[in-house]
Design an enzyme around this catalytic site. Structure first.
Site, PDB file in Angstrom:
ATOM      1  N   ASP A 365      40.185  47.595   8.970  1.00 13.49           N
ATOM      2  CA  ASP A 365      41.606  47.520   8.638  1.00 13.49           C
ATOM      3  C   ASP A 365      41.800  47.201   7.149  1.00 13.49           C
ATOM      4  OD1 ASP A 365      44.591  46.561   8.942  1.00 13.49           O
ATOM      5  OD2 ASP A 365      44.060  47.357  10.905  1.00 13.49           O
ATOM      6  N   ASP A 366      42.956  46.670   6.826  1.00 12.01           N
ATOM      7  CA  ASP A 366      43.388  46.425   5.455  1.00 12.01           C
ATOM      8  C   ASP A 366      42.380  45.559   4.686  1.00 12.01           C
ATOM      9  OD1 ASP A 366      44.917  46.204   3.186  1.00 12.01           O
ATOM     10  OD2 ASP A 366      46.609  45.207   4.155  1.00 12.01           O
ATOM     11  N   LYS A 475      44.091  54.753  10.921  1.00  5.89           N
ATOM     12  CA  LYS A 475      45.322  54.028  11.232  1.00  5.89           C
ATOM     13  C   LYS A 475      46.226  54.140  10.007  1.00  5.89           C
ATOM     14  CE  LYS A 475      47.136  49.440  12.438  1.00  5.89           C
ATOM     15  NZ  LYS A 475      46.772  48.025  12.692  1.00  5.89           N
ATOM     16  N   ASP A 477      49.506  53.227   8.238  1.00  5.79           N
ATOM     17  CA  ASP A 477      50.506  52.163   8.311  1.00  5.79           C
ATOM     18  C   ASP A 477      51.653  52.407   7.334  1.00  5.79           C
ATOM     19  OD1 ASP A 477      51.606  49.819   9.272  1.00  5.79           O
ATOM     20  OD2 ASP A 477      49.804  48.624   8.934  1.00  5.79           O
ATOM     21  N   ASP A 547      52.977  45.138  16.533  1.00  9.20           N
ATOM     22  CA  ASP A 547      52.082  44.144  15.940  1.00  9.20           C
ATOM     23  C   ASP A 547      51.919  42.927  16.844  1.00  9.20           C
ATOM     24  OD1 ASP A 547      51.411  45.535  13.682  1.00  9.20           O
ATOM     25  OD2 ASP A 547      52.765  44.472  12.334  1.00  9.20           O
TER      26      ASP A 547
END
Length: 728
Positions: A365-366, A475, A477, A547
């Site tokens: 992820d981020d 993903k 976002d 989320d």
């Protein structure tokens, strides 16, 4: 089935498998006669009736009975004797906004065309649908409006779009351009919508129609967490299984507006499309404007019947590509396990531990790019952070892939941080207004996707990363909404086109990247479910539902989402406790059962779990793999609503009705409660089913008509999930 035209009465009859929709050309205008259960023929038993109504003016002074104020219309304007909310409004060069579009011609064609620059449902052969195009003409300004209706023959669905064509010599300005309008000659309905907020998306609300206007909308530059571009009118007696439903969903990801107006004669006008607030579109001579598509579903089998129709259509004729019909992998995402604080060793440890538990896909992820150690910078700098990943993404991805797992990556391509190399090089590449401050959300701004040079740079940067390593999942976002909406690339008269042009840019970028990397599974996200709409599903077949990963919160979120969107579109994960959003403690059992009711995954540090917890996860993963086809692509039935009671139940049934999965959830425990049973749905009444976990057999009739006992569940937040297998 299909579309027929009666030239004598000037009536169009549109028929799908179980639905009729009837339009008449009356005094040159498109009149709405009927939408509902399929009829083989219509002989005008409910023909239009008129009388001289006070304060309803007459466009023809020789006919005091006819007024557009009392005519149920298909695509109405304001200012020419109709005082209701209009479907469209056009401003002329002289500043006036009165137009008079009347029927000019029509054509009926086999199949369904694409929409220029916009997502839409599609057909795989022309035999699957027929399309009616009704052309309206205003001779004063030499302009046309083409109102298109497509009837699917196998999906029991109708779609509508509108195209504006300026054939004249003057410049026109669209002030409103809705995609759909339906005038019902009654108002005995209740309105269902899906409002919410970040981490509390798509909670169902149901209220009686009242005189005046009831409206939902987004002005945020996205379809939003606050409202979904959907509404349904239902009869007061309508339930999950019984009663009439009229559902409309807009295939669009930007600002929208949907309204229901009940007038003094108890007619109900439903209008949906691009939000006219802060919108206009300059239509130069020779230019056209295309509205997004609206999907319309009628059901006389309750909300469940409507949902089943939406689910089948969206799974099979909205989602596209390799993963449309392919089983989705069980994934683990490192976000709640590490947030920004990780290195290559930590990521490899989580991936290796996940592999041992049977998990199939690892998602980074981020925080892997630029100098991204918090949410304060580096968005737009899509280059690997060598401090965290000294060997690069390719080396990390190869380690994961060589361990027989897939590798995925998080992006937020539409955003830019002020503290980024990209912003320092191109400070005018963001949505902004000159001489005004630039408000930030989550410490970021929005890239100006009305500009092709900005779009192309995003495409290049993301594509370079995707081409550099064996990446099989993305993903995507998007974590802030629009303020100070403007683009320096547009002239003054086109500034109010910015929000719509931005969405067209999003679609262009998504189309280019997803087409270039067809083997990548793309999952959309916008702070969770802030852009969970049909427009995005056209490019990305699944969405991170919220989320909020708390199992109890997710009961309402996933239940409400299922009203329109298929289970194959919903990402749902098990996270750590106490839950990071609501601080609630729940067992791995109920967290697993809720998450397994969608595209299943985990979002925690499995390398730090106890052996007992790892064993439970391994058990969940193995169990889900056995029922995954039923859950992701079977028919979904809502049995008990979390919006009504303290328990929730739903089930999944395979297409051939030989397998099923039943889930039951209890939230807060009470003393001395009555025994509970659940009546199942969707089974074959003539088959015998074994409930595997109970080792008992029942006929489909008994399970659906009498039900099955739910065992006593002790304590808060309890659940059961059972598999059913039909005996051969």
């Amino acid at each position: 089935m299909g579309i027929t035209y009666d030239g004598q009465t000037k009536t169009f009859h549109l028929q799908s498998e179980r639905t009729s929709y009837i339009i008449q050309v009356y005094n040159g205008y498109l009149a709405h006669l009927y939408w509902g259960k399929k009829m083989d023929s219509y002989n005008h038993g409910t023909k239009l009736r008129f009388k001289d109504r006070s304060f309803s003016p007459n466009p023809d002074p020789d006919d005091p009975f006819f007024s557009l104020d009392t005519l149920p219309q298909e695509y109405p304007a304001f200012g020419n004797t109709d005082f209701h909310i209009p479907a469209y409004q056009i401003q002329l060069e002289n500043g006036t906004t009165v137009t008079n579009f009347q029927y000019k011609s029509h054509r009926i064609v086999q199949g369904k065309g694409e929409l220029d620059g916009l997502p839409a449902t599609y057909v795989e052969s022309d035999s699957e649908a027929q399309t009616l195009e009704l052309t309206l003409f205003d001779e004063v300004i030499d302009a046309e409006i083409v109102v298109s209706y497509t009837v699917f023959t196998t999906f029991d669905v109708m779609t509508r779009t509108v195209r504006f064509v300026n054939n004249g010599s003057q410049k026109l300005k669209l002030l409103k351009a809705a995609s759909v309008n339906v005038d019902f000659r009654e108002s005995e309905f209740e309105l269902i919508t899906l409002p919410g907020a970040w981490s509390r998306e798509r909670y169902m609300e149901r209220e009686k129609l009242r005189s005046g206007i009831q409206m939902i909308e987004s002005r945020r530059g996205a379809s939003s967490h606050q409202f979904n571009p959907f509404l349904a009118l239902v009869r007061p007696e309508t339930t999950e299984e019984f009663g009439e439903v009229f559902g409309i969903n807009l295939v669009y990801s930007g600002n929208f507006q949907a309204s229901v107006e009940v007038d003094q004669f108890h007619y109900s006008r439903v209008t949906m499309g691009i939000n006219p607030f802060d919108f206009s579109w300059v239509l130069d001579p020779g230019q056209t404007f295309q509205t997004p598509e609206a999907v319309m579903v009628y059901s006389d089998q309750g909300l469940g019947g409507m949902s089943k129709t939406f689910h089948h259509l969206y799974r099979e004729r909205l989602c596209r590509g390799k993963y449309r019909n392919q089983l989705r992998p069980i994934l683990i995402n490192n976000w709640e396990a590490t947030y920004f604080d990780f290195n290559e060793g930590k990521i490899v440890d989580i991936a290796n531990a996940s592999k041992e538990l049977g998990i199939e896909l690892f998602v980074l992820d981020d925080g892997w790019f630029g100098k991204r150690n918090s949410d304060k910078g580096s968005l737009g700098d899509w280059f690997v952070d060598r401090n965290k990943l000294p060997n690069g993404i390719e080396h990390l991805a190869n380690q994961v892939v060589e361990n027989d797992m897939q590798f995925g990556l998080w992006f937020e391509p539409e955003m830019i941080s002020v503290d980024s190399d990209l912003y320092r090089a191109h400070p005018d590449w963001c949505i902004h207004i000159p001489d005004r401050s630039r408000s930030e959300g989550r410490n970021q701004l929005i890239l100006d996707l009305t500009r092709k040079d900005v779009c192309d740079e995003i495409i290049k940067r993301v594509s370079d990363i995707l081409a550099s390593a064996p990446i099989s999942y993305v993903k995507w976002d998007m974590n802030r909404h629009m303020t100070e909406v403007g683009s320096i690339s547009l002239p003054a008269e086109r500034q109010r086109e910015t929000a719509h042009r931005y969405i067209l840019g999003v679609y262009y970028v998504m189309d280019q990247i997803t087409s270039t990397f067809p083997d990548v599974l793309f999952e959309s996200c916008s702070g969770g479910g802030g852009r969970f709409d049909p427009g995005i599903l056209y490019y990305m077949p699944q969405t991170w539902t919220s989320d909020n990963t708390d199992a109890i919160s997710r009961l309402k979120i996933q239940y409400g989402t299922s009203l329109i969107y298929p289970i194959s579109a919903m990402g749902s994960h098990v996270s750590a406790v106490p839950n990071h959003q609501v601080n609630r403690m729940t067992s791995l059992d109920i967290r697993g059962h809720v998450a397994m009711s969608g595209n299943f995954g985990y979002e925690l540090d499995v390398s730090a779990l106890s052996e007992e917890e790892k064993a439970k996860i391994k058990e969940q993963v193995n169990w889900y793999k056995g029922v995954r086809p039923i859950i992701q692509f079977g028919d979904f039935y809502r049995l008990k609503s979390p919006f009504i009671q303290s328990h929730t139940s739903w089930m999944f049934v395979s297409d051939d009705q030989t397998e099923a999965v039943l889930a039951y959830f209890s939230t807060l425990a009470e003393a001395n409660v009555p025994f509970t049973k659940v009546k199942l749905r969707g089974l074959d009444p003539n088959k015998v089913y074994k409930i595997v976990e109970l080792d008992q057999e029942f006929t489909g009739q008994e399970l659906m008509y009498a039900g099955v006992n739910i065992p006593e569940l002790h304590g808060d937040f309890q659940s059961v999930m059972w598999t059913l297998q039909a005996k051969s």
